[in-house]
Scaffold this motif. Structure first.
Motif, PDB file in Angstrom:
ATOM      1  N   LEU A  23       0.832  -1.214   0.000  1.00  0.00           N
ATOM      2  CA  LEU A  23       0.000   0.000   0.000  1.00  0.00           C
ATOM      3  C   LEU A  23       0.862   1.259   0.000  1.00  0.00           C
ATOM      4  N   ARG A  24       1.878   1.280   0.845  1.00  0.00           N
ATOM      5  CA  ARG A  24       2.743   2.461   0.925  1.00  0.00           C
ATOM      6  C   ARG A  24       3.533   2.651  -0.364  1.00  0.00           C
TER       7      ARG A  24
ATOM      8  N   LEU B 245       3.068   0.861 -10.831  1.00  0.00           N
ATOM      9  CA  LEU B 245       1.778   0.513 -11.434  1.00  0.00           C
ATOM     10  C   LEU B 245       1.285  -0.870 -10.997  1.00  0.00           C
ATOM     11  N   PRO B 246       2.148  -1.902 -10.978  1.00  0.00           N
ATOM     12  CA  PRO B 246       1.688  -3.188 -10.446  1.00  0.00           C
ATOM     13  C   PRO B 246       1.340  -3.123  -8.957  1.00  0.00           C
ATOM     14  N   ALA B 247       2.061  -2.288  -8.197  1.00  0.00           N
ATOM     15  CA  ALA B 247       1.756  -2.149  -6.768  1.00  0.00           C
ATOM     16  C   ALA B 247       0.385  -1.519  -6.570  1.00  0.00           C
ATOM     17  N   LEU B 248       0.017  -0.565  -7.417  1.00  0.00           N
ATOM     18  CA  LEU B 248      -1.319   0.036  -7.331  1.00  0.00           C
ATOM     19  C   LEU B 248      -2.400  -1.017  -7.570  1.00  0.00           C
ATOM     20  N   THR B 249      -2.211  -1.835  -8.599  1.00  0.00           N
ATOM     21  CA  THR B 249      -3.182  -2.892  -8.894  1.00  0.00           C
ATOM     22  C   THR B 249      -3.230  -3.916  -7.764  1.00  0.00           C
TER      23      THR B 249
ATOM     24  N   ALA C 152      -2.473  -3.423  -4.613  1.00  0.00           N
ATOM     25  CA  ALA C 152      -3.099  -2.806  -3.441  1.00  0.00           C
ATOM     26  C   ALA C 152      -4.615  -2.828  -3.562  1.00  0.00           C
ATOM     27  N   MET C 153      -5.124  -2.503  -4.731  1.00  0.00           N
ATOM     28  CA  MET C 153      -6.574  -2.528  -4.935  1.00  0.00           C
ATOM     29  C   MET C 153      -7.121  -3.945  -4.793  1.00  0.00           C
ATOM     30  N   SER C 154      -6.396  -4.911  -5.309  1.00  0.00           N
ATOM     31  CA  SER C 154      -6.827  -6.303  -5.233  1.00  0.00           C
ATOM     32  C   SER C 154      -6.852  -6.790  -3.790  1.00  0.00           C
TER      33      SER C 154
ATOM     34  N   LYS D   9      -2.370   6.415 -16.627  1.00  0.00           N
ATOM     35  CA  LYS D   9      -1.762   5.116 -16.296  1.00  0.00           C
ATOM     36  C   LYS D   9      -2.000   4.753 -14.830  1.00  0.00           C
ATOM     37  N   ILE D  10      -1.909   5.727 -13.953  1.00  0.00           N
ATOM     38  CA  ILE D  10      -2.168   5.487 -12.529  1.00  0.00           C
ATOM     39  C   ILE D  10      -3.633   5.099 -12.342  1.00  0.00           C
ATOM     40  N   THR D  11      -4.529   5.828 -12.968  1.00  0.00           N
ATOM     41  CA  THR D  11      -5.961   5.519 -12.880  1.00  0.00           C
ATOM     42  C   THR D  11      -6.241   4.132 -13.451  1.00  0.00           C
ATOM     43  N   GLY D  12      -5.607   3.799 -14.553  1.00  0.00           N
ATOM     44  CA  GLY D  12      -5.769   2.468 -15.141  1.00  0.00           C
ATOM     45  C   GLY D  12      -5.312   1.356 -14.216  1.00  0.00           C
ATOM     46  N   ALA D  13      -4.202   1.581 -13.541  1.00  0.00           N
ATOM     47  CA  ALA D  13      -3.696   0.577 -12.591  1.00  0.00           C
ATOM     48  C   ALA D  13      -4.646   0.410 -11.407  1.00  0.00           C
ATOM     49  N   LEU D  14      -5.278   1.496 -10.993  1.00  0.00           N
ATOM     50  CA  LEU D  14      -6.229   1.420  -9.876  1.00  0.00           C
ATOM     51  C   LEU D  14      -7.491   0.656 -10.247  1.00  0.00           C
ATOM     52  N   THR D  15      -7.840   0.675 -11.513  1.00  0.00           N
ATOM     53  CA  THR D  15      -9.073  -0.001 -11.946  1.00  0.00           C
ATOM     54  C   THR D  15      -8.825  -1.370 -12.562  1.00  0.00           C
TER      55      THR D  15
END
Length: 135
Positions: A13-14, A78-82, A84-86, A127-133
């Motif tokens: 997350l961090r 970007l993978p960390a964002l995805t 974290a959401m998962s 790209k950040i928004t895409g990784a979050l979704t």
């Protein structure tokens, strides 16, 4: 807080949150003020609430981000964002949405320091928004 995260989950997350701000600062370095982008984004992250706010506020030492280019940084963030959401989605969907909103506010706040329209920062935001979704 009813959700307990492992040390590795908290690190993810961090890395995702502070990495997103770092990515935006790196993407805007040529036409903006990267230190102001990073500072404003970090302040927005420190204003988070809920489980996400507690995790981001923990004093855990240095965030493990490395690389000498935006591409190398993006390969980590970007993978960390995805991820974290998962992981938050599995634990608590409300906290997953809280994380998404926290990152969105941090990115929007950081972009306030653009000195001129910057397609590079806009692309990185996408790209950040895409990784979050993507989760």
């Amino acid at each position: 807080m009813s959700v307990t995260l492992t040390a590795q989950e908290k690190a993810t997350l961090r890395t995702a949150a502070y990495g997103a701000v770092s990515l935006l600062a790196a993407a805007g370095a040529s036409t903006s003020k990267p230190h102001k982008i990073a500072t404003s984004g970090s302040i927005a992250l420190s204003s988070a609430t809920g489980l996400v706010g507690h995790v981001l506020a923990e004093k855990s030492g240095r965030i493990a981000l490395s690389g000498s280019s935006v591409a190398e940084l993006a390969d980590q963030v970007l993978p960390a964002l995805t991820a974290a959401m998962s992981l938050l989605g599995k634990h608590d969907p409300v906290e997953a949405e809280n994380f998404r909103n926290t990152i969105t506010v941090a990115v929007d706040t950081a972009r306030l320091f653009q000195t001129q329209p910057n397609p590079t920062m806009a692309d990185m935001t996408d790209k950040i928004t895409g990784a979050l979704t993507a989760a």
